[in-house]
Design a protein around this motif. Sequence first.
Motif, short mmCIF file in Angstrom:
data_model
loop_
_atom_site.label_atom_id
_atom_site.label_comp_id
_atom_site.label_asym_id
_atom_site.label_seq_id
_atom_site.Cartn_x
_atom_site.Cartn_y
_atom_site.Cartn_z
N TYR A 88 0.95 -1.13 -0.22
CA TYR A 88 0.00 0.17 0.05
C TYR A 88 0.80 1.41 0.09
N ASP A 89 0.43 2.26 -0.75
CA ASP A 89 1.01 3.71 -0.74
C ASP A 89 -0.10 4.55 -0.20
N VAL A 90 0.11 5.18 0.59
CA VAL A 90 -0.93 6.10 1.20
C VAL A 90 -0.57 7.56 1.25
N GLU A 91 -1.15 8.62 0.80
CA GLU A 91 -0.97 9.99 1.11
C GLU A 91 -1.93 10.56 1.99
N PHE A 92 -1.52 11.12 3.12
CA PHE A 92 -2.61 11.44 4.25
C PHE A 92 -2.01 12.90 5.00
N ARG A 93 -3.24 13.41 5.55
CA ARG A 93 -2.76 14.56 6.31
C ARG A 93 -2.77 14.50 7.90
N LEU A 94 -2.41 15.31 8.52
CA LEU A 94 -2.62 15.24 10.19
C LEU A 94 -3.85 15.52 10.25
N PRO A 95 -4.50 14.87 11.34
CA PRO A 95 -5.84 15.26 11.93
C PRO A 95 -5.91 16.77 12.46
N GLY B 188 -20.40 9.40 21.11
CA GLY B 188 -21.09 8.21 21.68
C GLY B 188 -20.78 7.20 20.99
N ALA B 189 -20.02 7.42 19.87
CA ALA B 189 -19.52 6.13 18.86
C ALA B 189 -18.29 5.23 19.61
N SER B 190 -18.03 3.98 19.01
CA SER B 190 -17.01 3.42 19.43
C SER B 190 -15.74 3.82 19.17
N VAL B 191 -14.60 3.54 19.68
CA VAL B 191 -13.22 3.97 19.35
C VAL B 191 -13.10 3.52 17.94
N GLU B 192 -13.27 2.40 17.36
CA GLU B 192 -13.05 1.64 16.00
C GLU B 192 -14.00 2.89 15.16
N THR B 193 -15.08 2.96 15.54
CA THR B 193 -15.85 3.79 14.20
C THR B 193 -15.26 5.14 14.27
N ASN B 194 -14.90 5.76 15.46
CA ASN B 194 -14.26 7.00 15.20
C ASN B 194 -12.90 6.92 14.48
N ARG B 195 -12.07 5.94 14.85
CA ARG B 195 -10.72 5.82 14.30
C ARG B 195 -10.99 5.68 12.70
N GLN B 196 -12.07 4.74 12.26
CA GLN B 196 -12.44 4.82 10.77
C GLN B 196 -12.85 6.25 10.21
N HIS B 197 -13.61 6.93 11.04
CA HIS B 197 -13.93 8.17 10.48
C HIS B 197 -12.96 9.09 10.43
N LEU B 198 -11.79 9.15 11.32
CA LEU B 198 -10.79 9.98 11.03
C LEU B 198 -9.75 9.69 9.94
N LEU B 199 -9.91 8.54 9.57
CA LEU B 199 -9.14 7.84 8.53
C LEU B 199 -9.56 8.17 7.24
N ARG B 200 -10.94 8.23 7.24
CA ARG B 200 -11.44 8.58 5.85
C ARG B 200 -11.53 10.11 5.79
N ARG B 201 -11.39 10.92 6.64
CA ARG B 201 -11.09 12.29 6.55
C ARG B 201 -9.58 12.56 6.32
N CYS B 202 -8.92 11.84 6.78
CA CYS B 202 -7.25 12.24 6.69
C CYS B 202 -6.48 11.49 5.39
N VAL B 203 -7.24 10.46 5.02
CA VAL B 203 -6.39 9.78 3.75
C VAL B 203 -6.76 10.81 2.57
N ILE B 204 -5.64 11.05 1.94
CA ILE B 204 -6.01 11.86 0.69
C ILE B 204 -6.23 10.60 -0.49
N GLU C 101 -11.48 3.23 4.06
CA GLU C 101 -12.02 2.05 4.96
C GLU C 101 -11.69 0.64 4.57
N GLU C 102 -11.24 0.66 3.53
CA GLU C 102 -10.68 -0.81 2.94
C GLU C 102 -9.26 -1.00 3.16
N LEU C 103 -8.59 -0.21 3.86
CA LEU C 103 -7.25 -0.30 4.15
C LEU C 103 -7.22 -1.35 5.39
N PRO C 104 -6.31 -2.20 5.47
CA PRO C 104 -5.91 -3.17 6.38
C PRO C 104 -5.56 -2.58 7.69
N ALA C 105 -6.09 -3.26 8.78
CA ALA C 105 -6.04 -2.56 10.10
C ALA C 105 -4.31 -2.22 10.44
#
Length: 244
Positions: free
Chosen positions: A106-113, A124-140, A152-156
Amino acid sequence: MRALSAAELLDVWERGLAHSPAQRALILLALACDETPVEQLAQFSIGRRDAQLLALREQTFGPQLASTTICPACAEQLEFNVDIADVRATSNTELEATLDLTHSDYDVEFRLPTGLDLATLDPGASVETNRQHLLRRCVIIARSAGSEVAAEELPAEVGAAIAQRMAKADPLADVQIALACPQCQHTWPTPFDIVSFFWIEIHAWANRLLREVHSLASAYGWREAEVLALSPWRRQAYLELIEP
Ligand SMILES: [Zn+2]
């Protein structure tokens, strides 16, 4: 950045009560950094935002951070003091706009949160849900073997590598304070979050101040604005006169 008056800080406290910690941080900075547009403040990385909050904490309540904790080895309760200057020393002043990571295929370009990213999280969401949400916003953009992949398809393990890289690039976003127990000599790092630390202090300060307003207003018939306009020293001097 400018210091906040007692009336302004009380106003921030009142407005912040109904909001999440990330939103409280933005409310505080929007008022103290009124020369910077709020949209720009919201785009600060977490470390840059927290550097501003540390500076505001220093102007408001002084340069020393005092707290208590329990030694994980012997359960002794201990008090510790940290200088804001020491926490700030971990800051990285030259933040890169975008970061690259190559991990397995994988090659990923992203920015800082940013503070805004955190403000959009659901408390109120789980840590995992919020982690995915942040990843979706920060991955360019993310690619695997040349084809584009959704965040969201990137491996853990790729997600974990991105989080590690973010922490390294913006060290003030995840401050660890080194503690030592005087009782058993155990040493350990404890995380320090300026947003919740500062908010707990503001909350205690606001409750104390409102009690003072109540006492002075009852004794002298002054309005709230008049009591808040007094310096802390003059307020204290009048309080001592009515509470001998
Ligand atoms: Zn101990």
